[in-house]
Design a protein around this motif. Structure first.
Motif, mmCIF file in Angstrom:
data_model
loop_
_atom_site.group_PDB
_atom_site.id
_atom_site.type_symbol
_atom_site.label_atom_id
_atom_site.label_comp_id
_atom_site.label_asym_id
_atom_site.label_seq_id
_atom_site.Cartn_x
_atom_site.Cartn_y
_atom_site.Cartn_z
ATOM 1 N N MET A 184 0.849 -1.163 0.000
ATOM 2 C CA MET A 184 0.000 0.000 0.000
ATOM 3 C C MET A 184 0.894 1.224 0.000
ATOM 4 N N VAL A 185 0.650 2.107 -0.916
ATOM 5 C CA VAL A 185 1.417 3.350 -0.984
ATOM 6 C C VAL A 185 0.479 4.482 -0.560
ATOM 7 N N GLU A 186 0.924 5.250 0.407
ATOM 8 C CA GLU A 186 0.133 6.378 0.916
ATOM 9 C C GLU A 186 0.920 7.654 0.659
ATOM 10 N N LEU A 187 0.380 8.520 -0.172
ATOM 11 C CA LEU A 187 1.024 9.796 -0.483
ATOM 12 C C LEU A 187 0.528 10.863 0.482
ATOM 13 N N THR A 188 1.456 11.594 1.067
ATOM 14 C CA THR A 188 1.143 12.684 1.980
ATOM 15 C C THR A 188 1.836 13.942 1.477
ATOM 16 N N VAL A 189 1.167 15.072 1.630
ATOM 17 C CA VAL A 189 1.737 16.349 1.204
ATOM 18 C C VAL A 189 1.805 17.283 2.416
ATOM 19 N N GLY A 226 10.569 13.895 -0.247
ATOM 20 C CA GLY A 226 11.217 13.380 0.952
ATOM 21 C C GLY A 226 12.027 12.130 0.652
ATOM 22 N N SER A 227 12.830 11.700 1.616
ATOM 23 C CA SER A 227 13.689 10.531 1.403
ATOM 24 C C SER A 227 12.873 9.278 1.116
ATOM 25 N N SER A 228 11.668 9.189 1.660
ATOM 26 C CA SER A 228 10.829 8.020 1.393
ATOM 27 C C SER A 228 10.429 7.951 -0.077
ATOM 28 N N ALA A 229 10.295 9.099 -0.724
ATOM 29 C CA ALA A 229 9.914 9.136 -2.142
ATOM 30 C C ALA A 229 11.049 8.640 -3.030
ATOM 31 N N HIS A 230 12.277 8.882 -2.624
ATOM 32 C CA HIS A 230 13.420 8.483 -3.447
ATOM 33 C C HIS A 230 13.572 6.970 -3.515
ATOM 34 N N GLY A 231 13.139 6.258 -2.490
ATOM 35 C CA GLY A 231 13.241 4.797 -2.501
ATOM 36 C C GLY A 231 12.057 4.107 -3.144
ATOM 37 N N LEU A 232 10.962 4.823 -3.345
ATOM 38 C CA LEU A 232 9.750 4.210 -3.879
ATOM 39 C C LEU A 232 9.917 3.600 -5.270
ATOM 40 N N PRO A 233 10.484 4.301 -6.249
ATOM 41 C CA PRO A 233 10.580 3.692 -7.590
ATOM 42 C C PRO A 233 11.294 2.344 -7.593
ATOM 43 N N SER A 234 12.381 2.219 -6.857
ATOM 44 C CA SER A 234 13.096 0.941 -6.852
ATOM 45 C C SER A 234 12.273 -0.156 -6.178
ATOM 46 N N LYS A 235 11.490 0.200 -5.164
ATOM 47 C CA LYS A 235 10.619 -0.788 -4.526
ATOM 48 C C LYS A 235 9.522 -1.255 -5.467
ATOM 49 N N LEU A 236 9.179 -0.414 -6.442
ATOM 50 C CA LEU A 236 8.163 -0.754 -7.440
ATOM 51 C C LEU A 236 8.805 -1.247 -8.740
ATOM 52 N N PHE A 237 10.110 -1.546 -8.683
ATOM 53 C CA PHE A 237 10.880 -2.068 -9.814
ATOM 54 C C PHE A 237 10.929 -1.098 -10.992
ATOM 55 N N ILE A 238 11.020 0.188 -10.690
ATOM 56 C CA ILE A 238 11.203 1.225 -11.710
ATOM 57 C C ILE A 238 12.655 1.675 -11.599
ATOM 58 N N THR A 267 13.917 8.487 -12.305
ATOM 59 C CA THR A 267 14.090 9.940 -12.204
ATOM 60 C C THR A 267 12.836 10.662 -12.695
ATOM 61 N N LYS A 268 12.283 10.195 -13.798
ATOM 62 C CA LYS A 268 11.078 10.807 -14.341
ATOM 63 C C LYS A 268 9.898 10.629 -13.375
ATOM 64 N N ALA A 269 9.791 9.459 -12.774
ATOM 65 C CA ALA A 269 8.704 9.206 -11.817
ATOM 66 C C ALA A 269 8.797 10.140 -10.614
ATOM 67 N N LEU A 270 10.008 10.378 -10.110
ATOM 68 C CA LEU A 270 10.180 11.302 -8.983
ATOM 69 C C LEU A 270 9.793 12.722 -9.366
ATOM 70 N N ARG A 271 10.161 13.138 -10.572
ATOM 71 C CA ARG A 271 9.784 14.482 -11.021
ATOM 72 C C ARG A 271 8.268 14.613 -11.129
ATOM 73 N N LEU A 272 7.622 13.585 -11.623
ATOM 74 C CA LEU A 272 6.165 13.623 -11.745
ATOM 75 C C LEU A 272 5.486 13.654 -10.372
ATOM 76 N N LEU A 273 6.026 12.904 -9.419
ATOM 77 C CA LEU A 273 5.482 12.929 -8.065
ATOM 78 C C LEU A 273 5.597 14.311 -7.446
ATOM 79 N N ALA A 274 6.757 14.928 -7.611
ATOM 80 C CA ALA A 274 7.006 16.242 -7.024
ATOM 81 C C ALA A 274 6.195 17.299 -7.729
#
Length: 76
Positions: free
Chosen positions: A1-6, A51-63, A69-76
Motif C-alpha cells: 500500500m502506498v500512501e502519499l502525503t503532502v 522526501g527521502s521516502s519518495a526516493h526509494g519508492l521507484p526501486s521498490k516498485l521495480f522502476i 528519475t522521471k517518476a520522482l519528477r512527476l510525483l514532485a
C-alpha cells in the motif's frame, strides 16, 4: 500500500511516522489472513520537495534508471 502525503517540508518525519501507524492494524490483519502486506508512506512536500521516502519508492516498485528519475519528477 502506498500512501502519499503532502505535508509542510518541516513536518516530513512526523507525517511519515503518522502514516505508518495509521495502517499498522490493517497491515497486521491482512498478514493474519495470509496476505503479504507492506505500507509505504511517501511524502512530497507542499512546495514539491520529495522526501527521502519518495526516493526509494521507484526501486521498490521495480522502476529503474531514467524512468525512476522521471517518476520522482512527476510525483514532485
Amino acid at each position: 500500500m502506498v500512501e502519499l502525503t503532502v505535508p509542510y517540508e518541516s513536518r516530513m518525519e512526523e507525517a511519515h511516522a503518522f502514516k505508518e501507524g495509521k495502517y499498522l492494524d490493517l497491515t497486521k490483519e491482512l498478514q493474519k489472513n495470509g496476505y503479504e502486506a507492506k505500507v509505504m508512506p511517501v511524502e512530497i512536500g507542499a512546495r514539491g520537495f520529495a522526501g527521502s521516502s519518495a526516493h526509494g519508492l521507484p526501486s521498490k516498485l521495480f522502476i529503474c534508471g531514467n524512468k525512476s528519475t522521471k517518476a520522482l519528477r512527476l510525483l514532485a
